[in-house]
Design a protein around this motif. Structure first.
Motif, PDB file in Angstrom:
ATOM      1  N   THR A 216       0.831  -1.208   0.000  1.00  0.00           N
ATOM      2  CA  THR A 216       0.000   0.000   0.000  1.00  0.00           C
ATOM      3  C   THR A 216       0.863   1.254   0.000  1.00  0.00           C
ATOM      4  OG1 THR A 216      -1.762  -1.167   1.173  1.00  0.00           O
ATOM      5  CG2 THR A 216      -1.812   1.236   1.228  1.00  0.00           C
ATOM      6  N   GLY A 217       1.893   1.238   0.842  1.00  0.00           N
ATOM      7  CA  GLY A 217       2.729   2.428   0.965  1.00  0.00           C
ATOM      8  C   GLY A 217       3.604   2.679  -0.236  1.00  0.00           C
ATOM      9  N   TRP A 218       4.062   1.582  -0.909  1.00  0.00           N
ATOM     10  CA  TRP A 218       4.968   1.766  -2.041  1.00  0.00           C
ATOM     11  C   TRP A 218       4.219   1.746  -3.372  1.00  0.00           C
ATOM     12  CZ3 TRP A 218       6.278  -1.214  -6.322  1.00  0.00           C
ATOM     13  CH2 TRP A 218       7.317  -0.686  -7.097  1.00  0.00           C
ATOM     14  N   PHE A 219       3.527   0.657  -3.686  1.00  0.00           N
ATOM     15  CA  PHE A 219       2.908   0.514  -5.000  1.00  0.00           C
ATOM     16  C   PHE A 219       1.844   1.578  -5.245  1.00  0.00           C
ATOM     17  CE2 PHE A 219      -0.011  -1.658  -8.052  1.00  0.00           C
ATOM     18  CZ  PHE A 219       0.893  -1.796  -9.103  1.00  0.00           C
ATOM     19  N   PHE A 220       1.140   1.971  -4.185  1.00  0.00           N
ATOM     20  CA  PHE A 220       0.087   2.977  -4.342  1.00  0.00           C
ATOM     21  C   PHE A 220       0.560   4.375  -3.961  1.00  0.00           C
ATOM     22  CE2 PHE A 220      -2.281  -1.033  -3.544  1.00  0.00           C
ATOM     23  CZ  PHE A 220      -2.847  -1.146  -4.803  1.00  0.00           C
ATOM     24  N   SER A 221       1.865   4.578  -3.933  1.00  0.00           N
ATOM     25  CA  SER A 221       2.398   5.914  -3.693  1.00  0.00           C
ATOM     26  C   SER A 221       2.189   6.783  -4.928  1.00  0.00           C
ATOM     27  CB  SER A 221       3.890   5.853  -3.362  1.00  0.00           C
ATOM     28  OG  SER A 221       4.630   5.420  -4.499  1.00  0.00           O
ATOM     29  N   ASN A 222       2.208   8.088  -4.738  1.00  0.00           N
ATOM     30  CA  ASN A 222       2.024   9.002  -5.857  1.00  0.00           C
ATOM     31  C   ASN A 222       3.135   8.842  -6.889  1.00  0.00           C
ATOM     32  OD1 ASN A 222      -0.316  10.133  -4.799  1.00  0.00           O
ATOM     33  ND2 ASN A 222       0.799  11.701  -3.655  1.00  0.00           N
ATOM     34  N   GLU A 223       4.360   8.534  -6.410  1.00  0.00           N
ATOM     35  CA  GLU A 223       5.487   8.397  -7.317  1.00  0.00           C
ATOM     36  C   GLU A 223       5.298   7.204  -8.252  1.00  0.00           C
ATOM     37  OE1 GLU A 223       6.641  10.731  -3.845  1.00  0.00           O
ATOM     38  OE2 GLU A 223       5.700   8.757  -4.058  1.00  0.00           O
ATOM     39  N   VAL A 224       4.925   6.057  -7.692  1.00  0.00           N
ATOM     40  CA  VAL A 224       4.765   4.852  -8.511  1.00  0.00           C
ATOM     41  C   VAL A 224       3.550   4.974  -9.420  1.00  0.00           C
ATOM     42  CG1 VAL A 224       4.291   2.370  -8.454  1.00  0.00           C
ATOM     43  CG2 VAL A 224       5.981   3.360  -6.893  1.00  0.00           C
ATOM     44  N   MET A 225       2.425   5.414  -8.870  1.00  0.00           N
ATOM     45  CA  MET A 225       1.233   5.562  -9.703  1.00  0.00           C
ATOM     46  C   MET A 225       1.459   6.592 -10.805  1.00  0.00           C
ATOM     47  SD  MET A 225      -2.042   5.168  -7.121  1.00  0.00           S
ATOM     48  CE  MET A 225      -1.665   6.647  -6.157  1.00  0.00           C
ATOM     49  N   GLY A 226       2.165   7.670 -10.467  1.00  0.00           N
ATOM     50  CA  GLY A 226       2.448   8.691 -11.471  1.00  0.00           C
ATOM     51  C   GLY A 226       3.320   8.164 -12.600  1.00  0.00           C
ATOM     52  N   ALA A 227       4.360   7.373 -12.247  1.00  0.00           N
ATOM     53  CA  ALA A 227       5.238   6.803 -13.275  1.00  0.00           C
ATOM     54  C   ALA A 227       4.481   5.819 -14.152  1.00  0.00           C
ATOM     55  CB  ALA A 227       6.427   6.117 -12.617  1.00  0.00           C
ATOM     56  N   GLU A 237      -7.812   4.563 -12.577  1.00  0.00           N
ATOM     57  CA  GLU A 237      -8.960   3.715 -12.229  1.00  0.00           C
ATOM     58  C   GLU A 237      -8.510   2.299 -11.885  1.00  0.00           C
ATOM     59  OE1 GLU A 237     -10.211   7.269 -14.090  1.00  0.00           O
ATOM     60  OE2 GLU A 237      -8.815   5.743 -14.876  1.00  0.00           O
ATOM     61  N   GLN A 238      -7.527   1.784 -12.616  1.00  0.00           N
ATOM     62  CA  GLN A 238      -6.999   0.459 -12.293  1.00  0.00           C
ATOM     63  C   GLN A 238      -6.339   0.447 -10.925  1.00  0.00           C
ATOM     64  OE1 GLN A 238      -4.782   0.118 -16.092  1.00  0.00           O
ATOM     65  NE2 GLN A 238      -5.629  -1.956 -16.224  1.00  0.00           N
ATOM     66  N   PHE A 239      -5.560   1.481 -10.645  1.00  0.00           N
ATOM     67  CA  PHE A 239      -4.931   1.554  -9.325  1.00  0.00           C
ATOM     68  C   PHE A 239      -5.967   1.604  -8.207  1.00  0.00           C
ATOM     69  CE2 PHE A 239      -0.923   2.790 -11.435  1.00  0.00           C
ATOM     70  CZ  PHE A 239      -0.040   2.044 -10.683  1.00  0.00           C
ATOM     71  N   ASP A 240      -7.038   2.341  -8.422  1.00  0.00           N
ATOM     72  CA  ASP A 240      -8.106   2.420  -7.406  1.00  0.00           C
ATOM     73  C   ASP A 240      -8.720   1.046  -7.156  1.00  0.00           C
ATOM     74  OD1 ASP A 240      -7.664   5.137  -7.217  1.00  0.00           O
ATOM     75  OD2 ASP A 240      -9.335   5.688  -8.549  1.00  0.00           O
ATOM     76  N   ALA A 241      -8.946   0.293  -8.232  1.00  0.00           N
ATOM     77  CA  ALA A 241      -9.518  -1.050  -8.099  1.00  0.00           C
ATOM     78  C   ALA A 241      -8.543  -1.992  -7.408  1.00  0.00           C
ATOM     79  CB  ALA A 241      -9.912  -1.592  -9.471  1.00  0.00           C
ATOM     80  N   TRP A 242      -7.255  -1.871  -7.743  1.00  0.00           N
ATOM     81  CA  TRP A 242      -6.249  -2.727  -7.113  1.00  0.00           C
ATOM     82  C   TRP A 242      -6.107  -2.420  -5.625  1.00  0.00           C
ATOM     83  CZ3 TRP A 242      -2.406  -1.419 -11.583  1.00  0.00           C
ATOM     84  CH2 TRP A 242      -2.734  -2.196 -12.709  1.00  0.00           C
ATOM     85  N   ARG A 243      -6.271  -1.184  -5.251  1.00  0.00           N
ATOM     86  CA  ARG A 243      -6.176  -0.818  -3.832  1.00  0.00           C
ATOM     87  C   ARG A 243      -7.310  -1.482  -3.049  1.00  0.00           C
ATOM     88  NH1 ARG A 243      -3.909   3.703  -1.119  1.00  0.00           N
ATOM     89  NH2 ARG A 243      -3.561   4.781  -3.085  1.00  0.00           N
TER      90      ARG A 243
END
Length: 279
Positions: A216-227, A237-243
Motif C-alpha cells: 500500500t505504501g509503495w505501489f500505491f504511492s504518488n510516485e509509482v502511480m504517477g510513473a 482507475e486500475q490503481f483504485d480497483a487494485w487498492r
C-alpha cells in the motif's frame, strides 16, 4: 512499446526500506551460506542497508567483507548495522558496480540480492565482478521472478503484479531475471553454474499485515502511480480497483503472498580455455 526510463525502480521510500530491513543472510542467502568459509574475502555488490551483508560478514570471520552501493544513504545504514553488530570485518563503500574500486583477482566470493534485475547492462556488471574475483572464485545472485510472484486468493490483483513487472522493464530492468540467471551467467563466461529457486513467503497474520502495508505504501504511492500512468502502464482507475482488492486480500482469512526468486552460484574459471568452453 513504453518509453524507457532510468533509475532504481524501487526507490528508497520508508515503506520499501521496511522490506529491505526484513532481509538477512539466513533468510535471503541461505543457498550461499553453506559454501562460505572463515577467512574468505567477500564482495557484496548492491549491498543496500547491509542487513544481508552483516550475516555474510559473520560467516567469513576473520575474513573481510566489502559492501558497495550507489546510494550513500544505504551505505550509511549498512555502516551503522555493522557497527551495531560489532562486525569489524565489514567495510562499506559508495560506488558504481560497473566501475568497482578493487584490484583484479582480489575476492573469493561476490554476492548480490535483487541487483542484476534492476541494471540495464547486466553483462557490464558481470564483467566487472568477474574481473575482481580470483580464479575459481564464486559469484552468487538471487533475483526476482515476477511471473512467479502472487497474492492469493486472487481478488483482482494479478494485473497489478504484471504492471509492477512492466514498470521494472520500463526502467531498463529485468523482472524475470531469476529465470534468466543461468543463461546470463553462462553468457558472461562463468562455469559450474548451480541454479535453484525459493520464495519469500507471507502466510501469518503478521506477514499479511506487513506485506499489505509495504504494498500500500509503495505501489500505491504518488510516485509509482504517477510513473505507471505517465508511461501508459496503468490507469488511475486500475490503481483504485487494485487498492480495494489489496484491502480485501488483507482481510481474507485464507490470504497468502509470495515473491519468487531464482538463485545461482557459479565460478570464475581458472583459464581462458575454460571461459571458451573447451576446458
Amino acid at each position: 512499446m513504453t518509453e524507457q526510463t532510468s533509475g532504481y525502480t524501487m526507490g528508497y521510500s520508508e515503506d520499501f526500506l521496511r522490506m529491505l530491513h526484513r532481509r538477512s543472510a539466513q533468510t535471503h542467502a541461505a543457498y550461499l551460506l553453506p559454501r562460505l568459509e572463515p577467512g574468505m574475502r567477500l564482495l557484496d555488490f548492491g549491498c543496500g542497508p547491509g542487513t544481508i551483508s552483516v550475516g555474510l560478514a559473520k560467516a567469513i570471520e576473520p575474513g573481510e567483507l566489502h559492501g558497495i552501493d550507489l546510494e550513500e544513504s544505504q551505505v550509511l545504514m549498512a555502516r551503522a548495522a555493522a557497527e551495531a553488530g560489532e562486525h569489524t570485518n565489514a567495510t562499506f563503500h559508495v560506488g558504481d558496480v560497473t566501475a568497482l574500486p578493487f584490484e583484479d583477482d582480489s575476492f573469493d566470493v561476490a554476492h548480490c540480492h535483487a541487483v542484476l534485475m534492476h541494471i540495464p547492462d547486466t553483462q557490464a556488471v558481470l564483467a566487472e565482478v568477474k574481473r575482481v574475483l580470483k580464479p575459481g572464485g564464486m559469484i552468487a545472485s538471487r533475483e526476482m521472478i515476477g511471473s512467479s510472484s502472487f497474492m492469493a486468493p486472487d481478488l483482482g490483483n494479478s494485473d497489478a503484479w504484471a504492471t509492477f513487472a512492466r514498470l521494472i522493464a520500463a526502467n531498463g530492468g529485468h523482472p524475470e531475471m531469476g529465470k534468466e540467471l543461468k543463461g546470463v551467467l553462462l553468457e558472461a563466461g562463468f562455469t559450474g553454474i548451480r541454479a535453484s529457486a525459493s520464495f519469500d513467503f507471507f502466510g501469518t497474520s503478521e506477514d499479511i499485515a506487513f506485506f499489505h502495508a509495504v504494498a500500500t505504501g509503495w505501489f500505491f504511492s504518488n510516485e509509482v502511480m504517477g510513473a505507471a500512468t505517465k508511461y501508459g502502464l496503468a490507469t488511475q482507475e486500475q490503481f483504485d480497483a487494485w487498492r480495494v482488492a489489496t484491502d480485501q486480500w488483507r482481510d481474507h482469512a485464507g490470504s497468502i503472498g509470495a515473491v519468487g526468486f531464482g538463485e545461482a552460484i557459479a565460478s570464475k574459471s581458472y583459464s581462458r580455455t575454460e571461459d571458451m568452453g573447451t576446458g
